[in-house]
Design an enzyme around this catalytic site. Structure first.
Site, mmCIF file in Angstrom:
data_model
loop_
_atom_site.group_PDB
_atom_site.id
_atom_site.type_symbol
_atom_site.label_atom_id
_atom_site.label_comp_id
_atom_site.label_asym_id
_atom_site.label_seq_id
_atom_site.Cartn_x
_atom_site.Cartn_y
_atom_site.Cartn_z
ATOM 1 N N SER B 153 0.843 -0.811 -0.092
ATOM 2 C CA SER B 153 0.344 0.107 -0.290
ATOM 3 C C SER B 153 0.583 1.325 -0.059
ATOM 4 O O SER B 153 1.629 1.467 -0.611
ATOM 5 C CB SER B 153 -0.912 0.230 0.967
ATOM 6 O OG SER B 153 -2.141 0.800 1.037
ATOM 7 N N ARG B 222 -12.532 6.339 9.875
ATOM 8 C CA ARG B 222 -11.467 5.050 9.681
ATOM 9 C C ARG B 222 -12.226 3.900 9.445
ATOM 10 O O ARG B 222 -12.373 3.074 8.603
ATOM 11 C CB ARG B 222 -11.027 4.599 11.270
ATOM 12 C CG ARG B 222 -10.744 3.197 11.097
ATOM 13 C CD ARG B 222 -8.667 3.757 10.564
ATOM 14 N NE ARG B 222 -8.823 2.138 10.763
ATOM 15 C CZ ARG B 222 -7.267 1.795 9.813
ATOM 16 N NH1 ARG B 222 -7.288 2.375 9.300
ATOM 17 N NH2 ARG B 222 -6.619 0.778 10.559
ATOM 18 N N ASP B 316 -9.407 -6.580 -4.650
ATOM 19 C CA ASP B 316 -8.190 -4.976 -4.728
ATOM 20 C C ASP B 316 -8.592 -3.446 -5.543
ATOM 21 O O ASP B 316 -8.608 -3.515 -6.395
ATOM 22 C CB ASP B 316 -6.729 -4.900 -4.223
ATOM 23 C CG ASP B 316 -6.700 -3.586 -3.901
ATOM 24 O OD1 ASP B 316 -7.347 -2.185 -3.321
ATOM 25 O OD2 ASP B 316 -5.248 -3.481 -3.494
ATOM 26 N N HIS B 349 -8.216 -4.648 -0.379
ATOM 27 C CA HIS B 349 -6.842 -4.062 -0.788
ATOM 28 C C HIS B 349 -5.919 -4.311 0.476
ATOM 29 O O HIS B 349 -4.711 -4.777 0.761
ATOM 30 C CB HIS B 349 -6.786 -3.063 -0.021
ATOM 31 C CG HIS B 349 -5.466 -1.995 -0.212
ATOM 32 N ND1 HIS B 349 -4.956 -2.076 -1.573
ATOM 33 C CD2 HIS B 349 -5.435 -1.067 1.125
ATOM 34 C CE1 HIS B 349 -3.861 -1.223 -0.714
ATOM 35 N NE2 HIS B 349 -3.544 -0.600 0.200
ATOM 36 N N ASP B 350 -6.464 -5.462 1.747
ATOM 37 C CA ASP B 350 -5.886 -6.298 3.075
ATOM 38 C C ASP B 350 -5.210 -7.382 2.676
ATOM 39 O O ASP B 350 -5.126 -7.947 3.177
ATOM 40 C CB ASP B 350 -7.123 -6.508 4.300
ATOM 41 C CG ASP B 350 -6.976 -5.131 4.900
ATOM 42 O OD1 ASP B 350 -6.471 -4.313 4.941
ATOM 43 O OD2 ASP B 350 -7.916 -5.350 5.578
#
Lengths: 382, 382
Positions: B153, B222, B316, B349-350
């Protein structure tokens, strides 16, 4: 030049002095519905098409209220003489859903028990409840059986509910960019939009004054929603990485063009939509599951008795195609007459509004077949 | 049982009494960097690998600070004896980026000119500035040339900048789940996260007291970010449409499980991260474009002189594979030694944190080849 507009139209209002039993078990009444109609109901009352709107839509689907209106109704591309929903042939009805703020009963309406606005005293409603209220309107208009129910997004959900719960009242449904149940991704996006409103001190647990709405919270909530209506590709095409010409790249508050767009869109939304309605309709979207109250989706879809025409869009990541396709698979297994088209489009969830020409020929065909069936049924009966 | 942990570790701090010229033209100094190291630097100082962290990461990549720490460092799966970043062979360095709040100089640090926290007086920084500060640390540790820079990232962006701007200082780069420039979708998501903070009255244009942060705004920001780290599929697997067992389905404030998760994750984040740092790092992500300061991406990537190993993940949607692939296409056209793997994973994405085993064998190979080259170079020189 051919006139393809329905011209000047007026929103009408009908009040039903009754109490509607909602899915939650609560009662809602009396109920006012705002609606518009375009075209003429034929002698057999067999050419009526109900147009169902999305989250922040309203009854004003076509034409203009005043000659100097800057914009026509939200689906004017589709509705008018010679258009897809041809007002020379069909009688088009569009009503504002309950829970909204565009003339139909919603959280900003006066609660007859208290003489004050419902606000959070308004019951949580489901899409199915919106449809129950629409049935009242269709009855009021003297229509036994709709030729079709057509709508996109939340409008698709309403079309599905019509087909499942009022199979004898509809000859066809056209769900566009919808789903059989919303995904946790869609719920998560609504959750943060909701929280943006809850965080605004002006929201006051729904007891804001209409003239002092939680503008910052609602604008942010709308911007979050707006992102989910677009797509990576449509944003690349529309904004790329262009930086606001007025801002410095190294200003802390400097903005990319996409940010300006979202901020503008969010702010202008505040002037045209009620915050509590936004929240109640988001809730209805989250709760949407066609299997609600049934043992299974199969059991629910078994009730669907009419042909259905479905569209999903490749770049729609809010209600991705698989959500429609899992419904299609069940309908096919059940042997139902179903037609499905996956439309290649870059415009995300909004594709159905941005590129209607990509799917409308199929709609024209579908409606013509339904009309032929309706006419045959009348001849058969007569 | 084999011990695969680096054990108890300590964050170290180094202060550089200088003024770093930033991309914006502004000066920042003195600069403190927080860092940790694992393993031993070899005699030739040729086995050092720099691990670069993501948005809200820190220097604590492996091991535990105290025996009773509930969790080890953020990439403990990867770093340790016999692990992918094998501390029996490599000397691993991880430093907190400038702009962050985990020990390195950031907006919460004291501005030596005023004796007060910088807050919004902190300069806007770019990823390239973070890397310039890391160069100071690598110099401080006496390392001429890193064996590799590896990160996911925002960490991938740092690896790319190392390769382009300090080609003589690095033998290889491993950008994971990164991009050559962020997309308008990523910027849009950061824009609404930012706005969530700006809307919080406790933010006070950055002048909140550390003990009274804009908790609601930061938690919401967040949560928005968190959605973008997941995927539709991972949310379906993890939450589906499960409704909170304690809430009624028709409660206005009733929550789906995915909402509880986001709310919990957002709230706990407030305790561990500074709001202004969150904003400054979001800005750095938005501004990230490897071509910044060059005529073109080709001109920038022409400078890359070392082999590179890239990974992107199918699900992602924050930094979708095409953003890596457009960089790969340029590198291939330029004839650079490049290896790219598109990893099938459902975790968005994780994925790089959730399923490292899907790509790490390639990393092990890549690092071994770099180490062999380094050893050969030493022999050649000697």
């Amino acid at each position: 030049m051919v006139n393809t507009s329905v011209g000047i139209v007026t929103t009408e209002y009908v009040e039903f002095d009754l109490e509607l039993q909602l899915e939650s078990g609560r009662l809602l009444g009396p109920i006012t519905l705002a609606y518009e109609t375009y075209g003429t109901l034929n002698r057999d009352r067999s050419n009526a098409i109900l147009v169902t709107h999305a989250w922040t839509g309203d009854a004003h689907a076509a034409g203009r209220h005043h000659p100097d209106d800057r914009k026509p109704g939200w689906w004017d591309d589709m509705i008018g003489p010679g258009k897809v929903l041809d007002t020379d042939r069909y009688f088009i009805v569009c009503s504002n859903v309950i829970g909204s703020c565009k003339g139909s009963t919603g959280p900003a309406s006066i609660n007859p028990r208290t003489g004050k606005p419902y606000n959070l005293g308004f019951p949580v409603i489901m899409v199915r409840d919106m449809v129950r209220a629409q049935v009242l309107l269709v009855d009021h208009l003297g229509i036994d059986r709709l030729l079709a129910v057509i709508g996109g997004s939340m409008g698709a959900m309403q079309a599905i509910e019509w087909g499942i719960h009022f199979p004898e009242r509809v000859r066809g449904i056209v769900p566009i960019a919808g789903c059989g149940r919303t995904s946790p991704m869609a719920i998560a996006l609504n959750a943060v939009a909701r929280q943006a409103i809850f965080n605004d001190p002006l929201w006051k647990k729904g007891n804001y004054k209409p003239e002092h709405p939680p503008a910052d919270g609602l604008a942010l909530a709308r911007a979050i929603g707006h992102i989910s209506f677009l797509s990576d590709r449509s944003m690349q095409l529309k904004f790329g990485r262009r930086f606001s010409a007025r801002d410095g790249l190294f200003d802390f508050f400097g903005r990319f063009e996409v940010e300006n767009y979202l901020a503008y869109n969010g702010s202008s939304f505040v002037d045209r939509f009620d915050t509590n309605s936004f929240l109640y309709l988001a809730k209805a979207l989250d709760l949407y599951d066609l299997a609600w109250g049934f043992e299974s989706r199969e059991e629910a879809l078994e009730r669907l008795d009419c042909p259905s025409l479905w569209f999903a869009f490749t770049s729609d990541w809010l209600y991705p195609p698989y959500l429609t396709e899992e419904v299609i698979a069940i309908l096919q297994k059940l042997g139902k007459p179903v037609e499905y088209h996956l439309i290649a489009s870059d415009y995300g969830h909004d594709s159905f509004l941005v590129e209607p020409e990509k799917f409308t020929p199929k709609v024209v065909d579908f409606l013509e077949r339904r009309l032929a069936e309706a006419e045959k049924a009348v001849t058969g009966d007569g």
